[in-house]
Design a protein around this motif. Structure first.
Motif, PDB file in Angstrom:
ATOM      1  N   UNK A 239     -14.092  32.889 -22.566  1.00  0.00           N
ATOM      2  CA  UNK A 239     -13.440  31.996 -21.604  1.00  0.00           C
ATOM      3  C   UNK A 239     -13.465  30.551 -22.084  1.00  0.00           C
ATOM      4  N   UNK A 240     -14.595  30.105 -22.625  1.00  0.00           N
ATOM      5  CA  UNK A 240     -14.719  28.740 -23.113  1.00  0.00           C
ATOM      6  C   UNK A 240     -13.766  28.474 -24.273  1.00  0.00           C
ATOM      7  N   UNK A 241     -13.675  29.422 -25.194  1.00  0.00           N
ATOM      8  CA  UNK A 241     -12.779  29.272 -26.339  1.00  0.00           C
ATOM      9  C   UNK A 241     -11.326  29.209 -25.881  1.00  0.00           C
ATOM     10  N   UNK A 242     -10.991  30.059 -24.931  1.00  0.00           N
ATOM     11  CA  UNK A 242      -9.626  30.078 -24.380  1.00  0.00           C
ATOM     12  C   UNK A 242      -9.283  28.736 -23.729  1.00  0.00           C
ATOM     13  N   UNK A 243     -10.171  28.238 -22.886  1.00  0.00           N
ATOM     14  CA  UNK A 243      -9.922  26.981 -22.179  1.00  0.00           C
ATOM     15  C   UNK A 243      -9.812  25.810 -23.152  1.00  0.00           C
TER      16      UNK A 243
END
Length: 441
Positions: free
Chosen positions: A27-31
């Motif tokens: 999720x962090x990488x996506x955001x």
């Protein structure tokens, strides 16, 4: 407890923790990938607002059209189906960018909308699967909710570092290849955990092992009634589908009141969380390392609050939700009035992180513990749809106001909304309970 059950408990808890950590990194990488790409193309908060706007609307459409059907499909099966679709789309998008190198703000908005559509369905299925798996073992459901909050709070500190390294090695949309792989792995582990617990008919607690008992007719009826108090044994004529569920919730004074308070509080906290980085960097002109310290303080507050969730009970969840709204409002106001003073902003972020766990986990557990068994996905679909529509409208207006007048007034307004929601909820918590439409007649 036998040695076999002890080993199984350790394995299942480890899998649950690993799933949460990998999911947080994904999720962090996506955001970070989407936000960085958007800012590189168009250096304005409004551009980010449009991305979130598109995401909210598609999530609302997902909830309204397919969300309520998850009860029929089966939550665990739905997790498998929609996770596979999301992973495939992410990997395909990453490979397409790697091969053709095409990137535009329109592509970002469209891709974000598609991913958010599927991810919303995964989220509804996930939240609906947990009550189904734990059944009558409400204590284990609450404890694992607290454990999940703890894992994600800790992960939010380490995840940006790992995500930064991924984006450095796979810049732009290329990082979506890794995101897709991690996303799929995270939910594969979660499905294994859910399936194992369900098949063994056991509730795994953090400090002890308990077994799920067979449901008696009386307990089954209690779930169908969807109340916090002792429930009558007659049938309640529960709705099927999105529109019937929406009508049902709106005709129930208790659920209608919860929907209004929860929607306003969610709009407030979502605006703060989504625009916090823009406030710190664009308006307060903090460097990325200082902004990271603020976000780290927020993660620490979340981590500490998670312990209280894990130790709470069904009777105290409602109070925690109201307290969370109040604390969140104080934290948001503190950050807004810090005007970039790092120490003050960090204190505000800690308070914000602490309150956000109480508010968001409290909201989720209130639905999981009180919505009718077998209809939980429909309840989440309706409530999420209403929240997302208001979130979409609010985020684009708030982003525009930040570009024109700054973020301080925006943060102060939503802080006041959070505090008012807290007062309104806590004022009725001792006498106002979730009841069915049948009980109102």
């Amino acid at each position: 407890m036998s040695s076999r059950k002890k080993v199984l408990k350790i394995i299942l808890i480890s899998i649950f923790i690993l799933s949460g950590f990998i999911g947080s990194v994904s999720e962090s990488t996506y955001d970070m990938s989407f936000a960085k790409t958007a800012l590189d193309i168009s250096d304005s908060v409004t551009s980010i607002g449009w991305i979130y706007f598109a995401g909210y609307l598609t999530e609302a459409v997902a909830s309204a059209t397919l969300g309520s059907k998850i009860d029929t499909i089966g939550p665990i099966k739905a997790v498998i189906i929609f996770t596979s679709l999301a992973s495939l789309l992410l990997i395909t998008a990453g490979l397409s960018n790697l091969i053709f190198g095409v990137t535009s703000i329109i592509l970002i908005v469209l891709l974000a909308g598609a991913i958010d559509f599927i991810n919303q369905l995964v989220g509804i299925a996930h939240e609906s699967a947990l009550p189904e798996v734990f059944g009558d073992d409400e204590r284990s459901l609450i404890q694992f909710s607290g454990l999940d909050s703890s894992v994600r709070s800790i992960s939010s500190i380490a995840a940006p570092v790992i995500s930064g390294a991924i984006i450095f090695d796979f810049p732009g949309f290329k990082s979506l290849i890794i995101v897709g792989i991690l996303y799929g792995l995270s939910y594969t582990l979660l499905v294994f955990f859910l399936s194992t617990v369900k098949n063994q008919q056991m509730g795994v607690t953090i400090g002890q092992q308990t077994h799920l008992t067979e449901k008696s007719e009386h307990n089954q009826q209690e779930k169908l009634d969807g109340t916090l108090e002792e429930k009558p044994a007659e049938s309640t004529g529960l709705p099927n589908g999105f529109h019937q569920t929406l009508s049902y919730i709106l005709r129930s004074p208790s659920w209608r009141y919860f929907l209004v308070i929860d929607t306003l509080a969610t709009v407030a906290i979502s605006t703060v969380l989504l625009l916090l980085f823009a406030l710190l960097v664009h308006e307060f002109t903090l460097d990325t390392s200082s902004a990271g310290l603020v976000l780290g303080a927020m993660a620490l507050g979340s981590f500490i609050a998670a312990f209280f969730i894990g130790k709470s009970t069904k009777d105290t969840i409602s109070k925690l939700f109201g307290i969370g709204c109040f604390i969140t409002g104080l934290g948001g106001a503190n950050i807004a009035l810090s005007y970039g003073t790092l120490s003050i902003a960090m204190v505000g972020a800690f308070i914000l992180g602490f309150g956000s766990v109480f508010q968001l986990r409290g909201m989720t557990l209130l639905i999981q513990l009180n919505a009718p068994q077998g209809k939980i996905a429909a309840w989440f679909s309706v409530i999420d749809t209403v929240e997302l529509i208001f979130n979409a409208i609010t985020i684009i207006i708030a982003a525009y106001i930040m570009d024109k007048f700054g973020g301080t007034p925006v943060f102060l307004v939503v802080a006041i909304i959070s505090i008012l929601c807290s007062i309104a909820w806590l004022a009725i918590k001792n006498t106002y309970h979730f009841t069915t439409v049948a009980q109102q007649q």
